[in-house]
Scaffold this motif. Structure first.
Motif, short mmCIF file in Angstrom:
data_model
loop_
_atom_site.label_atom_id
_atom_site.label_comp_id
_atom_site.label_asym_id
_atom_site.label_seq_id
_atom_site.Cartn_x
_atom_site.Cartn_y
_atom_site.Cartn_z
N LEU A 39 0.82 -1.22 0.00
CA LEU A 39 0.00 0.00 0.00
C LEU A 39 0.85 1.27 0.00
CD1 LEU A 39 -2.85 -1.08 2.43
CD2 LEU A 39 -2.99 -0.73 -0.05
N LEU A 40 2.08 1.15 0.50
CA LEU A 40 2.96 2.32 0.54
C LEU A 40 3.79 2.47 -0.74
CD1 LEU A 40 4.17 1.87 4.22
CD2 LEU A 40 2.55 3.58 3.38
N HIS A 41 3.37 1.72 -1.79
CA HIS A 41 4.06 1.73 -3.09
C HIS A 41 5.49 1.21 -3.00
CE1 HIS A 41 0.64 3.74 -4.77
NE2 HIS A 41 0.73 4.68 -3.85
N ASN A 42 5.78 0.39 -1.99
CA ASN A 42 7.09 -0.28 -1.96
C ASN A 42 7.01 -1.42 -2.96
OD1 ASN A 42 8.37 1.21 0.11
ND2 ASN A 42 7.07 0.15 1.62
N GLU A 43 7.91 -1.38 -3.95
CA GLU A 43 7.80 -2.33 -5.05
C GLU A 43 8.88 -3.40 -4.93
OE1 GLU A 43 6.71 -1.26 -9.61
OE2 GLU A 43 8.60 -0.50 -8.83
N LYS A 44 8.44 -4.64 -4.70
CA LYS A 44 9.40 -5.75 -4.53
C LYS A 44 9.47 -6.58 -5.83
CE LYS A 44 10.11 -5.09 -0.05
NZ LYS A 44 9.26 -5.35 1.08
N PRO A 45 10.68 -6.98 -6.25
CA PRO A 45 10.78 -7.82 -7.45
C PRO A 45 10.43 -9.27 -7.13
CG PRO A 45 12.97 -7.34 -6.57
CD PRO A 45 12.00 -6.65 -5.67
N LEU A 46 9.54 -9.87 -7.94
CA LEU A 46 9.13 -11.27 -7.71
C LEU A 46 9.78 -12.22 -8.71
CD1 LEU A 46 5.28 -11.32 -7.04
CD2 LEU A 46 7.16 -11.48 -5.41
N GLY A 47 9.95 -11.78 -9.95
CA GLY A 47 10.50 -12.68 -10.97
C GLY A 47 10.66 -11.98 -12.29
N VAL A 48 10.93 -12.77 -13.32
CA VAL A 48 11.14 -12.20 -14.65
C VAL A 48 10.55 -13.17 -15.68
CG1 VAL A 48 13.50 -13.15 -14.77
CG2 VAL A 48 12.90 -11.24 -16.21
N VAL A 49 10.03 -12.62 -16.77
CA VAL A 49 9.48 -13.45 -17.85
C VAL A 49 10.17 -13.08 -19.15
CG1 VAL A 49 7.38 -14.12 -19.10
CG2 VAL A 49 7.20 -13.39 -16.73
N THR A 50 10.62 -14.12 -19.87
CA THR A 50 11.20 -13.90 -21.20
C THR A 50 10.31 -14.58 -22.23
OG1 THR A 50 12.50 -15.90 -21.13
CG2 THR A 50 13.56 -13.91 -20.29
N ALA A 51 10.62 -14.38 -23.51
CA ALA A 51 9.85 -15.01 -24.59
C ALA A 51 9.87 -16.53 -24.41
CB ALA A 51 10.46 -14.63 -25.94
N ASP A 52 11.03 -17.05 -24.02
CA ASP A 52 11.20 -18.49 -23.80
C ASP A 52 10.24 -19.00 -22.74
OD1 ASP A 52 12.87 -20.02 -25.19
OD2 ASP A 52 14.33 -20.29 -23.55
N ASP A 53 10.17 -18.27 -21.61
CA ASP A 53 9.30 -18.67 -20.50
C ASP A 53 7.84 -18.70 -20.95
OD1 ASP A 53 11.54 -18.59 -18.79
OD2 ASP A 53 11.26 -16.43 -18.49
N LEU A 54 7.44 -17.66 -21.70
CA LEU A 54 6.04 -17.60 -22.13
C LEU A 54 5.73 -18.73 -23.10
CD1 LEU A 54 3.29 -16.11 -22.11
CD2 LEU A 54 4.08 -14.81 -24.08
N LEU A 55 6.66 -18.93 -24.03
CA LEU A 55 6.46 -19.97 -25.04
C LEU A 55 6.31 -21.34 -24.38
CD1 LEU A 55 6.29 -19.78 -28.06
CD2 LEU A 55 8.72 -20.27 -28.20
N LEU A 56 7.21 -21.62 -23.45
CA LEU A 56 7.15 -22.90 -22.72
C LEU A 56 5.81 -23.02 -21.98
CD1 LEU A 56 10.61 -23.56 -21.12
CD2 LEU A 56 9.02 -25.32 -21.94
N GLY A 57 5.44 -21.93 -21.33
CA GLY A 57 4.20 -21.90 -20.53
C GLY A 57 2.97 -22.14 -21.37
N ILE A 58 2.90 -21.50 -22.53
CA ILE A 58 1.67 -21.64 -23.33
C ILE A 58 1.64 -22.98 -24.06
CG2 ILE A 58 1.11 -19.19 -23.54
CD1 ILE A 58 2.44 -19.11 -26.22
N THR A 59 2.80 -23.49 -24.43
CA THR A 59 2.77 -24.80 -25.12
C THR A 59 2.49 -25.89 -24.09
OG1 THR A 59 5.17 -24.70 -25.09
CG2 THR A 59 4.11 -24.29 -27.19
N ALA A 60 3.03 -25.74 -22.85
CA ALA A 60 2.73 -26.71 -21.78
C ALA A 60 1.24 -26.65 -21.48
CB ALA A 60 3.53 -26.40 -20.53
N GLY A 61 0.71 -25.41 -21.45
CA GLY A 61 -0.72 -25.21 -21.16
C GLY A 61 -1.57 -25.91 -22.20
N GLN A 62 -1.15 -25.81 -23.47
CA GLN A 62 -1.92 -26.45 -24.54
C GLN A 62 -1.88 -27.96 -24.38
OE1 GLN A 62 -0.15 -24.70 -27.97
NE2 GLN A 62 -1.55 -22.95 -27.92
N ALA A 63 -0.70 -28.48 -24.00
CA ALA A 63 -0.55 -29.93 -23.84
C ALA A 63 -1.48 -30.40 -22.71
CB ALA A 63 0.89 -30.27 -23.51
N ASN A 64 -1.66 -29.52 -21.68
CA ASN A 64 -2.54 -29.90 -20.56
C ASN A 64 -4.00 -29.60 -20.85
OD1 ASN A 64 -0.27 -30.55 -19.18
ND2 ASN A 64 -0.10 -28.56 -18.15
N GLY A 65 -4.26 -29.06 -22.03
CA GLY A 65 -5.63 -28.71 -22.39
C GLY A 65 -6.12 -27.44 -21.74
N ASN A 66 -5.18 -26.60 -21.22
CA ASN A 66 -5.59 -25.33 -20.58
C ASN A 66 -5.97 -24.30 -21.63
OD1 ASN A 66 -5.24 -26.16 -18.02
ND2 ASN A 66 -3.11 -25.48 -17.88
#
Ligand code: PMP
Length: 503
Positions: free
Chosen positions: A476-503
C-alpha cells in the motif's frame, strides 16, 4: 520521336507512354515562397494552416478548427524557428563565431534538433543535454546531424546538479568557447514566434481569430504568439495546455509536491521559465497522457496529420476549449512536432497497451485472456544497490539469468542490471566497471505488478517490444518488490505446456 519504340535485348516493346500533355491537369497556384532557398534554414516557417474536417465534427464542435502544422518544419518541429533565431542573434552580437564557438543547450530534444540542424549548416560543434525520458528517435536524429549527446535522469528536479539544465550550465563553464543560448531565458525564443508563427497565423485568417490553443514547454511559443495576437486581434482567447505533473498552469501550487513524471514530451515544467508571460494566457487546460496520446493517434488516423504526442495534448485541450465557440468562429491549434520522434513510443500499439493507454489487442487464442501463472515466471536474483558492477556481472554469469534486480535496503527495486546494458556503457565509453552500480542501473524497463492480474496476452504484447518483463508486487505504501522475470522463452514454454494440458 513520338510513340517511340523501345528495343531491349532484341525484343521490340511497342508500349506507349501516357500522353501527359493531353491529360486533365491539376496545377496548384505557385505560392509566394522564394524560388530557391540558399540553405535549408531558409525553409523554416511558412508552415501550412490546415482546416480540420473529421475530429471537430465527431466531437460536436460548431466553430471552424485549423491546425498550424509546425511539424512540417525542416527539423520536424516548431523549435527550428527559435534555434535559428537564437543563433542568428548571437552571431550578430558577436557571441557566436562559426568554426570556433561550441553551442551547448539543455532541451527536451526538439530545440536540440533545430540547433544541431543550424549548427550543421552554419559550421558549429553542438552539444545537446537531454533527459533520459526523451525518445531514442530524437537522439538518433541528433547524432545523424552531428551533435554530441549527454543524457540526464528524467526524475532530476530542474535545479538539482544532475538535471539537464544544470549539467549544461556546468559544461558551458568548463568547455572553451562554449555558448549557452538558453532557450528558457533568451528573448529570441518568444520573438521568433511574435515575428514569425503569429504573423503567419494572422495572415492566413485575415487577422480574424477567436481562439488559439498552444501547449506550453519553455512557453516561448505561447508567449510570443500570445503577445502578437493580443495586439492585432484582442478578442482572441489564448489557451495554454499544460500536462498534469507540471506547474506551468498553477504557480500558486509551487509549494505542492505534485510534480510527477508523464509520457508526453516537450510540454510542462517544474519551474516557471523567464520566457513564459502568463499575462497573455487567458485560460489553462490540464491534460493527461492517455487522452493526449490517443488524440495524437486520431490526428494521424482521422486527419492525416503525422504529428507527435504534444500535438494530441493541444488538440485535446482545443476540443475542450472550443466547445464555447459558435458556428463561424475560428479556433487555431498548434501542432509542434512530427511522428518521427515517436516511432517506437506512442505510435507502437504495444507501447500504448503496456501503459494502459489502449486496451490490449484481442486474439482468438485459448491462452490469450488467461492470467499470468507462477510457473511462467522465473525467479529473479537481486543485488544490493551498494554492490559493484563487477559483482553484478559475476552474479549474472553464475545464475544464467537475463537480468538482475537492483534493490535498496528495504528490498525495493530501484532498477535492473543487464549484461547488454553494461556492454553498451563500456563499449560506448559511457562508463567503466569501476563506477558505482547505480550508474549501470536501467530505469526504463518493462514490468507488471501481480496485483494488476496481467493476462498472458498482455505479457506477449510486451515481449513484442522488450527482451524481458520484471514481475513485481507493491504494497500500500508503493514499496515495489521484485518477484520474478518473464522472457519469450518462459512464455512460449508456458503456453505450449498449457496447450498440452488442455488449458
Ligand atoms: N511540444 C513539443 C514536442 C516540444 O518539443 C516543445 C518544446 N519544448 C513544445 C511542445 C512547447 O514549445 P515551447 O517550448 O515553445 O513552449
Amino acid at each position: 520521336m513520338a510513340n517511340h519504340v523501345q528495343v531491349k535485348n532484341g525484343i521490340e516493346n511497342s508500349r506507349q507512354f501516357f500522353n501527359l500533355k493531353e491529360m486533365s491537369h491539376i496545377v496548384k497556384v505557385l505560392d509566394q515562397n522564394q524560388k530557391v532557398h540558399s540553405d535549408i534554414l531558409q525553409a523554416i516557417g511558412n508552415t501550412p494552416l490546415v482546416k480540420l474536417t473529421n475530429i471537430p465534427k465527431q466531437e460536436g464542435i460548431k466553430c471552424d478548427m485549423y491546425a498550424k502544422c509546425e511539424f512540417l518544419n525542416p527539423g520536424g518541429s516548431v523549435k527550428d524557428r527559435i534555434a535559428n533565431r537564437m543563433i542568428v542573434d548571437a552571431e550578430k552580437k558577436g557571441l557566436l563565431v562559426a568554426g570556433k564557438s561550441v553551442i551547448i543547450e539543455p532541451t527536451s530534444g526538439n530545440t536540440g534538433i533545430g540547433l544541431a540542424l543550424a549548427a550543421a549548416v552554419r559550421g558549429y560543434r553542438c552539444i545537446i543535454v537531454l533527459p533520459e525520458k526523451m525518445s531514442d528517435e530524437k537522439v538518433n536524429t541528433l547524432i545523424a546531424l552531428g551533435a554530441e549527446i549527454i543524457r540526464t535522469p528524467t526524475e532530476a528536479a530542474w535545479d538539482s546538479p544532475d538535471s539537464n539544465i544544470m549539467v549544461a550550465r556546468r559544461l558551458a563553464k568548463e568547455i572553451p568557447d562554449a555558448v549557452l543560448l538558453d532557450q528558457y531565458n533568451n528573448p529570441c525564443n518568444p520573438l521568433a514566434h511574435y515575428d514569425g508563427t503569429a504573423e503567419e497565423i494572422l495572415w492566413s485568417l485575415d487577422d480574424d481569430i477567436d481562439m488559439v490553443v498552444i501547449g506550453a514547454g519553455t512557453s516561448g511559443t505561447i508567449s510570443g504568439i500570445g503577445h502578437k495576437i493580443k495586439e492585432r486581434c484582442p478578442k482572441c482567447i489564448v489557451v495554454g495546455v499544460d500536462p498534469y505533473g507540471s506547474i506551468l498552469a498553477q504557480p500558486e501550487d509551487l509549494n505542492k509536491t505534485d510534480v510527477q513524471i508523464y509520457e508526453v514530451e516537450g510540454i510542462g515544467y517544474d519551474f516557471l521559465p523567464n520566457v513564459l508571460d502568463r499575462t497573455v494566457i487567458d485560460k489553462w487546460i490540464k491534460t493527461e497522457d492517455k487522452a493526449s496520446l490517443n488524440m495524437a493517434r486520431r490526428l494521424i488516423k482521422e486527419e492525416g496529420l503525422l504529428c507527435g504526442g504534444s500535438s494530441g495534448s493541444a488538440m485535446w485541450g482545443a476540443i475542450q476549449a472550443a466547445k464555447t465557440l459558435k458556428e463561424g468562429q475560428k479556433c487555431v491549434v498548434l501542432l509542434p512536432d512530427n511522428i518521427r520522434n515517436y516511432m517506437t513510443k506512442f505510435i507502437s500499439d504495444q507501447w500504448m497497451e503496456v501503459r494502459d493507454f489502449k486496451p490490449t489487442v484481442k486474439r482468438n487464442l485459448q491462452w490469450w485472456e488467461n492470467p499470468l501463472r507462477k510457473d511462467i515466471v522465473q525467479p529473479i536474483q537481486t543485488i544490493q544497490h551498494t554492490s559493484t558492477p563487477a559483482e553484478a556481472l559475476s552474479m549474472l554469469r553464475k545464475s544464467n539469468a537475463p537480468v538482475l534486480a537492483i534493490v535498496d535496503d528495504k528490498g525495493c527495486i530501484t532498477g535492473v542490471f543487464t549484461a547488454d546494458n553494461a556492454r553498451k556503457r563500456i563499449a560506448n565509453l559511457m562508463g567503466s566497471t569501476a563506477e558505482p552500480l547505480q550508474n549501470f542501473s536501467i530505469k526504463k524497463y518493462y514490468k507488471v505488478d501481480v496485483a494488476d492480474k496481467p493476462t498472458l496476452g498482455l505479457i506477449s504484447r510486451i515481449l513484442d517490444i522488450a527482451p524481458f518483463i520484471v514481475v513485481t508486487q507493491s504494497d500500500l505504501l508503493h514499496n515495489e518488490k521484485p518477484l520474478g522475470v518473464v522472457t519469450a522463452d518462459d512464455l512460449l514454454l508456458g503456453i505450449t505446456a498449457g496447450q498440452a494440458n488442455g488449458n
